[in-house]
Design a protein around this motif. Structure first.
Motif, PDB file in Angstrom:
ATOM      1  N   ILE A  25       0.852  -1.201   0.000  1.00  0.00           N
ATOM      2  CA  ILE A  25       0.000   0.000   0.000  1.00  0.00           C
ATOM      3  C   ILE A  25       0.884   1.247   0.000  1.00  0.00           C
ATOM      4  N   GLY A  26       1.925   1.225   0.833  1.00  0.00           N
ATOM      5  CA  GLY A  26       2.858   2.347   0.867  1.00  0.00           C
ATOM      6  C   GLY A  26       3.517   2.553  -0.490  1.00  0.00           C
ATOM      7  N   LEU A  32       1.879   6.295  -7.045  1.00  0.00           N
ATOM      8  CA  LEU A  32       0.792   7.172  -7.488  1.00  0.00           C
ATOM      9  C   LEU A  32       1.185   8.642  -7.378  1.00  0.00           C
ATOM     10  N   LEU A  33       1.968   8.934  -6.362  1.00  0.00           N
ATOM     11  CA  LEU A  33       2.427  10.308  -6.184  1.00  0.00           C
ATOM     12  C   LEU A  33       3.419  10.659  -7.288  1.00  0.00           C
ATOM     13  N   GLY A  34       4.183   9.682  -7.718  1.00  0.00           N
ATOM     14  CA  GLY A  34       5.111   9.887  -8.833  1.00  0.00           C
ATOM     15  C   GLY A  34       6.359  10.664  -8.469  1.00  0.00           C
ATOM     16  N   GLN A  35       6.570  10.884  -7.193  1.00  0.00           N
ATOM     17  CA  GLN A  35       7.791  11.557  -6.744  1.00  0.00           C
ATOM     18  C   GLN A  35       8.069  11.142  -5.297  1.00  0.00           C
ATOM     19  N   PRO A  36       9.314  11.269  -4.853  1.00  0.00           N
ATOM     20  CA  PRO A  36       9.617  10.868  -3.478  1.00  0.00           C
ATOM     21  C   PRO A  36       8.719  11.567  -2.463  1.00  0.00           C
ATOM     22  N   VAL A  37       8.292  10.841  -1.439  1.00  0.00           N
ATOM     23  CA  VAL A  37       7.362  11.388  -0.453  1.00  0.00           C
ATOM     24  C   VAL A  37       8.131  12.197   0.589  1.00  0.00           C
ATOM     25  N   ARG A  38       7.655  13.407   0.856  1.00  0.00           N
ATOM     26  CA  ARG A  38       8.285  14.247   1.879  1.00  0.00           C
ATOM     27  C   ARG A  38       7.488  14.212   3.179  1.00  0.00           C
ATOM     28  N   ALA A  63       7.966   1.858   5.207  1.00  0.00           N
ATOM     29  CA  ALA A  63       8.946   1.191   4.339  1.00  0.00           C
ATOM     30  C   ALA A  63       8.477   1.244   2.883  1.00  0.00           C
ATOM     31  N   GLY A  64       7.188   1.012   2.677  1.00  0.00           N
ATOM     32  CA  GLY A  64       6.637   1.060   1.321  1.00  0.00           C
ATOM     33  C   GLY A  64       6.735   2.461   0.731  1.00  0.00           C
ATOM     34  N   LEU A  65       6.457   3.473   1.557  1.00  0.00           N
ATOM     35  CA  LEU A  65       6.565   4.857   1.080  1.00  0.00           C
ATOM     36  C   LEU A  65       8.002   5.188   0.700  1.00  0.00           C
ATOM     37  N   LEU A  66       8.953   4.516   1.353  1.00  0.00           N
ATOM     38  CA  LEU A  66      10.369   4.738   1.037  1.00  0.00           C
ATOM     39  C   LEU A  66      10.797   3.948  -0.194  1.00  0.00           C
ATOM     40  N   GLY A  67       9.895   3.108  -0.703  1.00  0.00           N
ATOM     41  CA  GLY A  67      10.214   2.357  -1.916  1.00  0.00           C
ATOM     42  C   GLY A  67      10.809   0.974  -1.657  1.00  0.00           C
ATOM     43  N   MET A  68      10.735   0.499  -0.412  1.00  0.00           N
ATOM     44  CA  MET A  68      11.271  -0.840  -0.128  1.00  0.00           C
ATOM     45  C   MET A  68      10.327  -1.912  -0.654  1.00  0.00           C
ATOM     46  N   ALA A  69      10.910  -3.057  -0.979  1.00  0.00           N
ATOM     47  CA  ALA A  69      10.106  -4.196  -1.412  1.00  0.00           C
ATOM     48  C   ALA A  69       9.733  -5.048  -0.202  1.00  0.00           C
ATOM     49  N   VAL A  70       8.769  -5.954  -0.381  1.00  0.00           N
ATOM     50  CA  VAL A  70       8.245  -6.713   0.765  1.00  0.00           C
ATOM     51  C   VAL A  70       9.271  -7.658   1.388  1.00  0.00           C
ATOM     52  N   ASP A  71      10.344  -7.985   0.636  1.00  0.00           N
ATOM     53  CA  ASP A  71      11.334  -8.904   1.216  1.00  0.00           C
ATOM     54  C   ASP A  71      12.577  -8.159   1.706  1.00  0.00           C
TER      55      ASP A  71
END
Ligand code: SF4
Lengths: 228, 293
Positions: A25-26, A32-38, A63-71
């Protein structure tokens, strides 16, 4: 749904719905935002709220918002990593109503270049997710396809113009949904595509009459994503 | 994704292809993936299952301290050689505990179908491979069968404890493992479906009642019943014992039971075992410990 969503994913425990689904979800929010989240305001609903903390749902969303994968083995340390990455976040509880899936979270995001997004995502089992609301209107997509979401005035002709532009650009639509708040108000189209939608097409869509907002979830690696 | 055993059995009759191939083809067609990419991905899942089995550390406890050392105890007991259940079954039990313990300790696992139930399928497949000297290729094929069964359950019901209780997680995992076992033993689609049905029937109604809302108690030990139940369902099937209720209807029953379950026993960590005085005490202790930090 894919077979490897059932045998899989390879993930950091302890909960596919509360940990892996939350990472996704993150991730969907970031894409969807298309740019790094601040900035992220995260609100947990239902079972996410009741048992989320013990399952690391909060850490997984960040972690998801930072772009990490589930593993990614760094998921347990995501709060710390967010500070280094310049992402400020808050986490609280919310009641999204009985109709909302028990494992839901609302994210209000602001990106590096000022773009804003409000979404509700649900973790629907086995780590799979569904985005159920985007910028105030109901939607229903998984994020498994490149997905175009167009908010527009509810007037005749928009759907045809959007789909024509896509087909002229060689983009095939796999699934499509339409929803609206009320007749003549704002409407939303969700188009799950077989191909990525290039930047140039997104820009042309955004410039069309009666189009309020164009949002695009790309499946490309981070650096290659279009910036709407 | 197949949405019924009926269609899977019909396809096997018509196309005369092995079950795993039918399941793979359908998935590849739906997701635009090549057969070989799909195979590689499934191989990767099995490799990760072997890894999670190897990586278990008996000295590691979960954050709450409630679980983590069960598999270590089982190992010591089993290798002492006096188990009631015998060498094969006790090894399956140990593996189920290992993998479920690792999950609770935030290690990397393969959800199958969920993280809470991740010990069931690998415990059974890794152990039968070892016992019968089965090549990896056949186990990967069995994983397709397990996945196909999970897909049918997901289409007709759910794989989420929050929606359908633990019957949807450990129950589904057990059905998947039972079917995979029977297919490994050369069973046809009908027998595979039968084994899945028998396994699922035995776990219908299972509540999802994790203590303090954590995937620890009773989850870790429930993986053992999922695995053991899969083996008994497979053996009953190979003995020619049939489910009187057709497999698709068993899954439909699971769905209706899930819908009738009180939210307290659907992963909210409030009812069932999670609502016992001891569990409430544990929950309070964990909360207090967190605040101290
Ligand atoms: S009790 Fe609930 S959380 Fe635990 S394994 Fe079963 S379904 Fe998953």
């Amino acid at each position: 749904m894919k077979l490897t969503d059932i045998i899989g994913p390879v993930m950091v425990g302890p909960s596919s719905s509360h940990t892996a689904g939350a990472v996704r979800i993150g991730n969907a929010g970031r894409r969807l935002l298309g740019q790094p989240v601040r900035e992220a305001r995260i609100s947990l609903h239902g079972s996410f709220l009741a048992t989320g903390r013990g399952h690391g749902t909060d850490k997984a969303l960040v972690a998801g918002l930072l772009g990490m994968a589930v593993d990614d083995r760094r998921i347990p340390d995501s709060f710390e990593l967010a500070r280094h990455a310049g992402l400020s976040f808050s986490i609280d509880g919310i009641d999204l109503g009985d109709a909302a899936h028990p494992n839901s979270a609302r994210l209000i995001l602001t990106g590096e270049r000022g773009r804003k997004l409000e979404m509700v995502g649900a973790s629907i089992g086995g780590g799979r997710i569904c985005i159920t609301e985007l910028d105030g209107l109901p939607v229903n997509f998984s994020g498994d396809f490149p997905t175009l979401i167009v908010h527009n005035e509810d007037l005749p002709g928009h759907v045809a113009r959007v789909t024509t532009l896509l087909s002229d650009s060689g983009i095939n639509i796999a699934y499509m949904q339409l929803n609206r708040a009320h007749r003549g108000g704002q409407a939303v189209m969700v188009l799950e595509c077989d191909q990525e939608v290039p930047q140039e097409v997104l820009t042309r869509l955004q410039a069309m009459d009666g189009i309020v907002k164009v949002t695009f979830l790309s499946l490309l690696p981070e650096g290659e994503m279009s910036d709407v | 994704m197949y949405d019924s055993f009926a269609r899977l059995c019909a396809d096997e009759r018509e196309k005369n292809r092995p079950l795993w191939e039918l399941i793979r083809s359908e998935d590849c067609a739906e997701n635009g993936q090549s057969l070989s990419d799909s195979w590689q991905e499934m191989e990767r899942m099995y490799a990760a299952m072997k890894e999670e089995d190897r990586d278990y550390d008996p000295g590691r406890l979960s954050n709450s301290g409630l679980v983590g050392d069960e598999a270590g105890r089982m190992h010591a007991y089993r290798t002492a050689g006096s188990t009631i259940s015998g060498p094969f079954m006790s090894l399956v039990m140990e593996r189920a505990l290992k993998i479920a313990d690792s999950n609770a300790c935030m290690q990397r696992i393969v959800a199958s179908p969920t993280a809470g139930s991740c010990g069931v399928v690998p415990a059974v497949l890794l152990s039968i491979q070892e016992a019968r000297d089965i090549p990896d290729r056949q186990i990967v094929q069995a994983l397709y069968v397990a996945g196909g069964i999970g897909g049918i359950i997901a289409s007709r019901a759910t794989l989420a404890g929050a929606e359908g209780g633990c019957q949807a997680e450990v129950g589904a995992a057990s059905a998947m493992a039972a079917g995979a076992l029977v297919s490994l033993m050369g069973g046809r689609a009908q027998q595979t479906a039968n084994a899945a049905a028998l396994a699922l029937k035995n776990l219908l109604g299972l509540a999802c009642d994790p203590v303090a809302g954590l995937v620890e108690v009773p989850c870790v030990k429930r993986n053992v019943i999922g695995a053991v139940n899969a083996i008994s369902a497979a053996d009953m099937t190979m003995a020619g014992i049939a489910s009187r209720i057709p497999p698709d209807e068993v899954i439909d029953a699971m769905r209706t039971i899930g819908k009738r379950m009180d939210p307290g026993i659907r992963e909210t960590g409030t009812g069932g075992l999670a609502g016992t005085p001891t569990a409430v005490r544990i929950r309070e202790q964990i909360r207090a410990a967190k605040q101290e930090k």
